[in-house]
Design a protein around this motif. Sequence first.
Motif, PDB file in Angstrom:
ATOM      1  N   GLY A 116       0.260  -1.168 -46.140  1.00 13.07           N
ATOM      2  CA  GLY A 116      -0.938  -1.170 -45.313  1.00 13.07           C
ATOM      3  C   GLY A 116      -0.912  -0.138 -44.204  1.00 13.07           C
ATOM      4  O   GLY A 116      -1.486  -0.348 -43.129  1.00 13.07           O
ATOM      5  N   LEU A 117      -0.257   0.999 -44.460  1.00 15.17           N
ATOM      6  CA  LEU A 117      -0.146   2.028 -43.428  1.00 15.17           C
ATOM      7  C   LEU A 117      -1.465   2.772 -43.269  1.00 15.17           C
ATOM      8  O   LEU A 117      -2.156   3.056 -44.246  1.00 15.17           O
ATOM      9  CB  LEU A 117       0.966   3.017 -43.780  1.00 15.17           C
ATOM     10  CG  LEU A 117       2.374   2.443 -43.901  1.00 15.17           C
ATOM     11  CD1 LEU A 117       3.366   3.555 -44.212  1.00 15.17           C
ATOM     12  CD2 LEU A 117       2.788   1.714 -42.633  1.00 15.17           C
ATOM     13  N   PRO A 118      -1.823   3.130 -42.046  1.00 13.28           N
ATOM     14  CA  PRO A 118      -3.059   3.882 -41.814  1.00 13.28           C
ATOM     15  C   PRO A 118      -2.909   5.348 -42.213  1.00 13.28           C
ATOM     16  O   PRO A 118      -1.792   5.853 -42.382  1.00 13.28           O
ATOM     17  CB  PRO A 118      -3.277   3.743 -40.307  1.00 13.28           C
ATOM     18  CG  PRO A 118      -1.895   3.587 -39.748  1.00 13.28           C
ATOM     19  CD  PRO A 118      -1.120   2.813 -40.785  1.00 13.28           C
ATOM     20  N   HIS A 119      -4.061   6.039 -42.310  1.00 11.58           N
ATOM     21  CA  HIS A 119      -4.061   7.455 -42.664  1.00 11.58           C
ATOM     22  C   HIS A 119      -4.646   8.329 -41.555  1.00 11.58           C
ATOM     23  O   HIS A 119      -4.257   9.491 -41.431  1.00 11.58           O
ATOM     24  CB  HIS A 119      -4.839   7.683 -43.962  1.00 11.58           C
ATOM     25  CG  HIS A 119      -4.085   7.256 -45.184  1.00 11.58           C
ATOM     26  ND1 HIS A 119      -3.434   8.146 -46.001  1.00 11.58           N
ATOM     27  CD2 HIS A 119      -3.865   6.034 -45.714  1.00 11.58           C
ATOM     28  CE1 HIS A 119      -2.839   7.496 -46.989  1.00 11.58           C
ATOM     29  NE2 HIS A 119      -3.099   6.209 -46.844  1.00 11.58           N
ATOM     30  N   ARG A 120      -5.587   7.817 -40.780  1.00  9.07           N
ATOM     31  CA  ARG A 120      -6.167   8.616 -39.699  1.00  9.07           C
ATOM     32  C   ARG A 120      -5.085   8.938 -38.672  1.00  9.07           C
ATOM     33  O   ARG A 120      -4.311   8.061 -38.268  1.00  9.07           O
ATOM     34  CB  ARG A 120      -7.307   7.855 -39.014  1.00  9.07           C
ATOM     35  CG  ARG A 120      -8.551   7.700 -39.846  1.00  9.07           C
ATOM     36  CD  ARG A 120      -9.629   6.939 -39.087  1.00  9.07           C
ATOM     37  NE  ARG A 120     -10.027   7.622 -37.867  1.00  9.07           N
ATOM     38  CZ  ARG A 120      -9.776   7.168 -36.637  1.00  9.07           C
ATOM     39  NH1 ARG A 120      -9.108   6.022 -36.464  1.00  9.07           N
ATOM     40  NH2 ARG A 120     -10.171   7.844 -35.581  1.00  9.07           N
TER      41      ARG A 120
END
Length: 292
Positions: free
Chosen positions: A98-102
């Motif tokens: 569930g890691l973010p990308h922004r």
Amino acid sequence: MSRSFTAIVGPAARHGLARLMPVAQLLRAGGARVRVEYTTGVAQARLLARRCAAEGDVVLAAGGDGTLRCLGAALAGTDGVLGVVPAGRGNDLARQLGLPHRPADVAELLLHGRPRWIDTVDAAGETVLGSVYAGVDAAANERANRARWTPSGLVYPLAGARALAGWRPTRYEIAVDGGPPMALTAYTVVVANSGFYGGGLHVAPDARVDDGLLDVIVLGCASKLLFPLVLREMRSGSHLRRAEVTVLRGASVALSTDRPVPAYADGDPLSELGSLVLRARPRTLAVLAPAQ
């Protein structure tokens, strides 16, 4: 107390570096110290990762599943902490965690997130974070790794179709937790710590990265004409309802084949499989990731 980060960048990390730079600027603006170290190969990268972690730095991996495996393997079994800037074509472990990308969200997690302990997999002395797969999907991965001019969204589907066209089923023997071997004729066997592989395919929907278990997904013999539908179903995990799919689970898996077939781990070649024993290593790697 502000965190210190060392980003370890390999020779083929142009895209990872481009994703890293805005995150690094935000980390520095947040009061963190960030340094970037360039390496020439896996051995140097792992040695540097261990040294920086021992000095108290969070080791930053800016790349895809192969980069995470390279640096995660160095830190597994230590107190070192891995931070991730997702920058690969697949980013399957990042998806599972569930890691973010922004960039702003990535920096926020790296600055203030708490380490989460996840399992790793021992594969004949090699450390794997996501999954090991042996069969037509590994052959497809070989083709995908050679693709240079194919749009990223088409790399895996095209590679899979081309690998499937010339593939013949293989006889596998699978023994879970030291039990009697099960003989199955199949196109592929996936031994999963993480539920995703192949650029977003939810091959093992029930897999968890911190349960001490491996999920084994066997895609048995079926018409090749059925494969496009099965691949589409893998996006949601609904392929598990098919009679051709067998699911097993255990802490250790012994796998052998009646002929040599390619085996891949986290997007990189592992070996040509004849036989292999895989063991879960519970909660051996600390990653800055959202709480599950």
